[in-house]
Design a protein around this motif. Structure first.
Motif, PDB file in Angstrom:
ATOM      1  N   LYS A  41       0.828  -1.209   0.000  1.00  0.00           N
ATOM      2  CA  LYS A  41       0.000   0.000   0.000  1.00  0.00           C
ATOM      3  C   LYS A  41       0.858   1.253   0.000  1.00  0.00           C
ATOM      4  N   ALA A  42       1.946   1.239   0.756  1.00  0.00           N
ATOM      5  CA  ALA A  42       2.843   2.392   0.797  1.00  0.00           C
ATOM      6  C   ALA A  42       3.468   2.632  -0.570  1.00  0.00           C
ATOM      7  N   GLU A  43       3.877   1.571  -1.249  1.00  0.00           N
ATOM      8  CA  GLU A  43       4.476   1.718  -2.577  1.00  0.00           C
ATOM      9  C   GLU A  43       3.470   2.299  -3.565  1.00  0.00           C
ATOM     10  N   THR A  44       2.222   1.845  -3.481  1.00  0.00           N
ATOM     11  CA  THR A  44       1.183   2.390  -4.362  1.00  0.00           C
ATOM     12  C   THR A  44       0.900   3.851  -4.026  1.00  0.00           C
ATOM     13  N   PHE A  45       0.879   4.180  -2.738  1.00  0.00           N
ATOM     14  CA  PHE A  45       0.672   5.565  -2.320  1.00  0.00           C
ATOM     15  C   PHE A  45       1.764   6.463  -2.880  1.00  0.00           C
ATOM     16  N   GLU A  46       3.016   6.006  -2.822  1.00  0.00           N
ATOM     17  CA  GLU A  46       4.144   6.801  -3.312  1.00  0.00           C
ATOM     18  C   GLU A  46       4.028   7.074  -4.803  1.00  0.00           C
ATOM     19  N   VAL A  47       3.443   6.140  -5.531  1.00  0.00           N
ATOM     20  CA  VAL A  47       3.223   6.351  -6.968  1.00  0.00           C
ATOM     21  C   VAL A  47       2.007   7.239  -7.198  1.00  0.00           C
ATOM     22  N   ALA A  48       0.927   6.990  -6.446  1.00  0.00           N
ATOM     23  CA  ALA A  48      -0.346   7.683  -6.693  1.00  0.00           C
ATOM     24  C   ALA A  48      -0.266   9.176  -6.424  1.00  0.00           C
ATOM     25  N   ILE A  49       0.470   9.603  -5.382  1.00  0.00           N
ATOM     26  CA  ILE A  49       0.485  11.034  -5.062  1.00  0.00           C
ATOM     27  C   ILE A  49       1.259  11.843  -6.105  1.00  0.00           C
ATOM     28  N   GLN A  50       1.933  11.156  -7.018  1.00  0.00           N
ATOM     29  CA  GLN A  50       2.566  11.878  -8.121  1.00  0.00           C
ATOM     30  C   GLN A  50       1.521  12.599  -8.968  1.00  0.00           C
ATOM     31  N   LEU A  51       0.276  12.117  -8.915  1.00  0.00           N
ATOM     32  CA  LEU A  51      -0.783  12.798  -9.663  1.00  0.00           C
ATOM     33  C   LEU A  51      -0.996  14.216  -9.147  1.00  0.00           C
ATOM     34  N   GLY A  52      -0.724  14.459  -7.859  1.00  0.00           N
ATOM     35  CA  GLY A  52      -0.826  15.812  -7.332  1.00  0.00           C
ATOM     36  C   GLY A  52       0.176  16.734  -7.984  1.00  0.00           C
ATOM     37  N   PHE A 217      -4.826   9.107   0.672  1.00  0.00           N
ATOM     38  CA  PHE A 217      -4.397   9.468  -0.671  1.00  0.00           C
ATOM     39  C   PHE A 217      -4.768  10.917  -0.994  1.00  0.00           C
ATOM     40  N   SER A 218      -5.911  11.384  -0.490  1.00  0.00           N
ATOM     41  CA  SER A 218      -6.358  12.752  -0.760  1.00  0.00           C
ATOM     42  C   SER A 218      -5.419  13.778  -0.131  1.00  0.00           C
ATOM     43  N   VAL A 219      -5.010  13.535   1.112  1.00  0.00           N
ATOM     44  CA  VAL A 219      -4.090  14.451   1.794  1.00  0.00           C
ATOM     45  C   VAL A 219      -2.764  14.503   1.047  1.00  0.00           C
ATOM     46  N   GLY A 220      -2.239  13.331   0.689  1.00  0.00           N
ATOM     47  CA  GLY A 220      -0.976  13.297  -0.052  1.00  0.00           C
ATOM     48  C   GLY A 220      -1.072  14.024  -1.377  1.00  0.00           C
ATOM     49  N   PHE A 221      -2.196  13.841  -2.076  1.00  0.00           N
ATOM     50  CA  PHE A 221      -2.423  14.494  -3.370  1.00  0.00           C
ATOM     51  C   PHE A 221      -2.417  16.008  -3.228  1.00  0.00           C
ATOM     52  N   MET A 222      -3.185  16.541  -2.282  1.00  0.00           N
ATOM     53  CA  MET A 222      -3.321  17.983  -2.148  1.00  0.00           C
ATOM     54  C   MET A 222      -2.018  18.656  -1.729  1.00  0.00           C
TER      55      MET A 222
END
Length: 263
Positions: A41-52, A217-222
């Motif tokens: 989950k952490a690895e996916t989070f690290e990739v996903a917040i790149q969308l921010g 994920f929302s906090v990381g994105f923003m």
């Protein structure tokens, strides 16, 4: 609450480092391990917040991206031609990333990041010393051949810690781009490849994600979005007047520290 604080910290790290030639993924892996935030989950989070960070590019360069679908005729990086250039730059890394996806995920470790940071630093110094005379002073002057070669350089960023920004900027400089144009084209080229990589990774990781992860994920994105907006503005302000050697030195220091801690 602690996870949300970690998400904010990692989002800040992502936004500040994504478009600097220092590797945002490498920094996220190291900081995540320091926080104990590891695992699928952490690895996916690290990739996903790149969308921010990607959203920051789209907002800051909105006229350019709007020109890709509503060309005005005043710019060559627009319409079908602009889309083709981005496609040519995106294609090599997407193809190689699909083939090597499992191998790449296996490199999400601090020691692998340290090695990539060091190799990338040496490459940056070499490119800075051997770059040809500048011939491309504006993104509109980028050719199809240029775009494809930058795409091949971008493949180096599949090694976590090498830095997509560093790879594409180095590729541009070796093709005769000015540092500013190389940086700007790197920003623009980041959008399709990172959206594709993030979407693919989220799809592959769907079995261990749930609605409970949305706040994280929302906090990381923003946070990544806001900090990336600041980082892009600052980087463009200084890139025309300084070399990339200070970034290379920083990478070597980080690589040495990480290697010393995790060796």
């Amino acid at each position: 609450m602690m996870e949300l604080l970690w998400a904010a910290l990692l989002g800040f790290v992502e936004g500040i480092t994504e478009f600097l030639p220092v590797s945002s993924t490498g920094h996220l892996i190291v900081v995540g391990h320091l926080l104990g935030f590891t695992g699928p989950k952490a690895e996916t989070f690290e990739v996903a917040i790149q969308l921010g960070a990607i959203a920051a590019v789209v907002v800051l360069y909105w006229p350019v991206f709007w020109g890709l679908v509503q060309p005005s005729g005043r710019r060559r990086f627009a319409g079908v031609r602009g889309l083709l250039l981005l496609l040519l730059t995106t294609l090599p890394a997407c193809v190689l990333g699909l083939v090597l996806h499992s191998t790449i995920r296996g490199l999400f470790s601090p020691l692998s990041v340290a090695a990539a940071m060091a190799v990338g630093a040496v490459a940056m110094v070499a490119v800075e010393s051997r770059a040809p005379r500048v011939r491309v002073w504006d993104v509109d002057a980028v050719s199809a051949r240029d775009a494809l070669w930058v795409g091949f350089w971008q493949c180096l960023a599949l090694w976590p810690g090498f830095s997509r920004s560093a790879a594409t900027i180095m590729g541009g400089m070796m093709l005769g781009f000015s540092r500013k144009v190389a940086a700007e084209y790197s920003f623009l080229a980041a959008v399709p490849v990172m959206v594709a990589a993030t979407g693919y990774d989220l799809w592959k990781s769907r079995e261990f994600l749930s609605l409970a992860d949305v706040p994280l994920f929302s906090v990381g994105f923003m946070v990544a979005f806001v900090s990336a907006c600041v980082a892009i503005r600052v980087f463009l302000h200084v890139v025309g007047s300084t070399s990339f050697r200070p970034f290379a030195l920083y990478r070597l220091v980080v690589a040495a520290v990480v290697w010393g801690v995790w060796r």
